[in-house]
Design an enzyme around this catalytic site. Structure first.
Site, PDB file in Angstrom:
ATOM      1  N   PHE A   1       9.731  -7.525  -2.553  1.00  0.00           N
ATOM      2  CA  PHE A   1       9.524  -6.507  -3.593  1.00  0.00           C
ATOM      3  C   PHE A   1      10.521  -5.348  -3.431  1.00  0.00           C
ATOM      4  O   PHE A   1      11.396  -5.148  -4.277  1.00  0.00           O
ATOM      5  CB  PHE A   1       8.056  -6.049  -3.503  1.00  0.00           C
ATOM      6  CG  PHE A   1       7.737  -4.783  -4.209  1.00  0.00           C
ATOM      7  CD1 PHE A   1       8.082  -4.606  -5.541  1.00  0.00           C
ATOM      8  CD2 PHE A   1       7.053  -3.751  -3.556  1.00  0.00           C
ATOM      9  CE1 PHE A   1       7.776  -3.425  -6.203  1.00  0.00           C
ATOM     10  CE2 PHE A   1       6.741  -2.581  -4.206  1.00  0.00           C
ATOM     11  CZ  PHE A   1       7.110  -2.406  -5.525  1.00  0.00           C
TER      12      PHE A   1
ATOM     13  N   TYR B   1       0.994  -5.233  12.601  1.00  0.00           N
ATOM     14  CA  TYR B   1       1.969  -4.562  11.724  1.00  0.00           C
ATOM     15  C   TYR B   1       2.236  -3.145  12.236  1.00  0.00           C
ATOM     16  O   TYR B   1       3.383  -2.754  12.434  1.00  0.00           O
ATOM     17  CB  TYR B   1       1.405  -4.523  10.309  1.00  0.00           C
ATOM     18  CG  TYR B   1       2.304  -3.921   9.256  1.00  0.00           C
ATOM     19  CD1 TYR B   1       3.526  -4.505   8.939  1.00  0.00           C
ATOM     20  CD2 TYR B   1       1.918  -2.790   8.541  1.00  0.00           C
ATOM     21  CE1 TYR B   1       4.341  -3.973   7.946  1.00  0.00           C
ATOM     22  CE2 TYR B   1       2.719  -2.255   7.546  1.00  0.00           C
ATOM     23  CZ  TYR B   1       3.923  -2.847   7.247  1.00  0.00           C
ATOM     24  OH  TYR B   1       4.725  -2.316   6.260  1.00  0.00           O
TER      25      TYR B   1
END
Ligand code: UDP
Length: 329
Positions: A13, A147
């Site tokens: 994206f 993450y």
């Protein structure tokens, strides 16, 4: 001669929007992606351009790029909580080993490198809004830890390369960003709600919906990143839109936007889902002269227009992307 920039996560994206921006600015762009979460459809329109090159490669392996490089932007990483759960080891590796490889490449090429960090380094924040000097509240062993900690390590190793090797480094802390080319089924709230509205399904609000987020339109985000790269500031900078909203109110806005009469249903709140998130962007304003310009109303109109144009097949392929062939045990 045109300057050359390497963008990792180019088919994702943000990566794909950055490719567009750098092409428009007259750069030669080399995109890298291993296509686990990225999609070539996002950069298909660039393949015919002489200024664009693409390498299908996993940056956790040694990265070789022939010729000079002026800039590197490291944007390769899964970026949604569902992805971290399905590919936790890749998530850790791309933020750590991948970053190490790209810092090594930047050193070799004497290139300036910008790494994509995240508001997740603040974890479930105890300071609101989040300023860059807040150290964060992260659960290292929770599902998001793979993450969050990869990104925290990424910031540390980047500063170490800056201090020890004198590398020119930039660190952007990206807050929730949305727009065309988000993956419809990546589990993030905006594609989730729009997809549900388009399919005539109920909107799934996790928990009671009082948790907040602040959504930044992709063009604003790309402008902030571009300015940071061109600046001489080496410490982290928050880039995001401080316009904060609860997830429940946001679901109601989506129902209005899509003109549907969907109901809202509540589901369990995921573990460690941050209760509130809003960037303090004083530093970006002062150093980059940047602030978000696109209102949520305008940004969501454009985003909705993109998702409305997807084919029925894309819209109903509602299961999460199949990562099975990439899973590392
Ligand atoms: N969320 C929700 N319904 C969904 C998907 C997400 O209520 O179908 C919530 C989620 O629990 C979180 C917020 O929306 O509080 C933003 O989630 P997202 O995954 O987009 O990003 P992040 O949590 O990383 O900010």
């Amino acid at each position: 001669m045109a300057k050359r920039v390497l963008i990792t996560g180019a088919a994702g994206f943000l990566g794909s929007h950055l490719c567009d921006r750098f092409i428009n600015e007259g750069f030669d762009v080399i995109g890298i992606d291993n296509l686990i979460t990225g999609d070539l459809a996002n950069i298909e329109h660039l393949f015919k351009l002489e200024q664009f090159d693409f390498y299908h490669h996993d940056v956790t392996k040694f990265v070789h790029v022939p010729g000079d490089l002026d800039y590197i932007l490291h944007f390769a990483s899964p970026a949604s909580p569902i992805d971290y759960l399905k590919i936790p080891i890749q998530t850790l590796k791309v933020g750590s080993l991948g970053t190490h490889n790209l810092l090594g490449l930047a050193k070799e090429k004497k290139a300036r490198i910008l790494i994509a960090s995240t508001s997740e380094v603040y974890g479930d924040p105890l300071v609101h809004p989040q300023t860059e000097d807040y150290y964060g509240n992260v659960n290292t062993i929770g599902p998001r830890g793979v993450y969050d900690e990869a990104k925290r390590f990424q910031e540390s190793i980047t500063m170490a390369y800056h201090r020890f090797h004198g590398l020119e480094t930039r660190i952007v802390r990206i807050f929730n960003t949305y727009g065309p080319r988000m993956r419809l089924n990546d589990g993030r709230v905006i594609p989730a709600f729009i997809g549900q509205a388009l399919r005539g399904e109920d909107l799934t609000v996790f928990g009671d919906g009082t948790q907040t987020r602040s959504f930044c339109y992709v063009d604003d985000q790309v402008e902030g990143i571009y300015r940071l790269l061109m600046s001489d500031y080496v410490y982290p900078v928050n880039i995001g839109n401080p316009d904060e909203i609860t997830i429940l109110e946001f679901a109601e806005e989506i129902i209005k936007l899509t003109g549907t009469d969907q109901k809202i249903v509540h589901k369990d709140l995921p573990i460690d889902d941050p209760l509130q998130r809003k960037p303090d962007i004083s530093r970006a304003k002062e150093i980059l002269g940047w602030e978000a310009k696109v209102s949520r109303q305008d940004g969501m109109q454009k985003t909705y227009a993109y998702f409305k144009n997807l084919t029925k097949e894309q819209l109903y392929k509602s299961e999460h992307k199949d990562f099975s062939k990439h899973i590392q045990k």
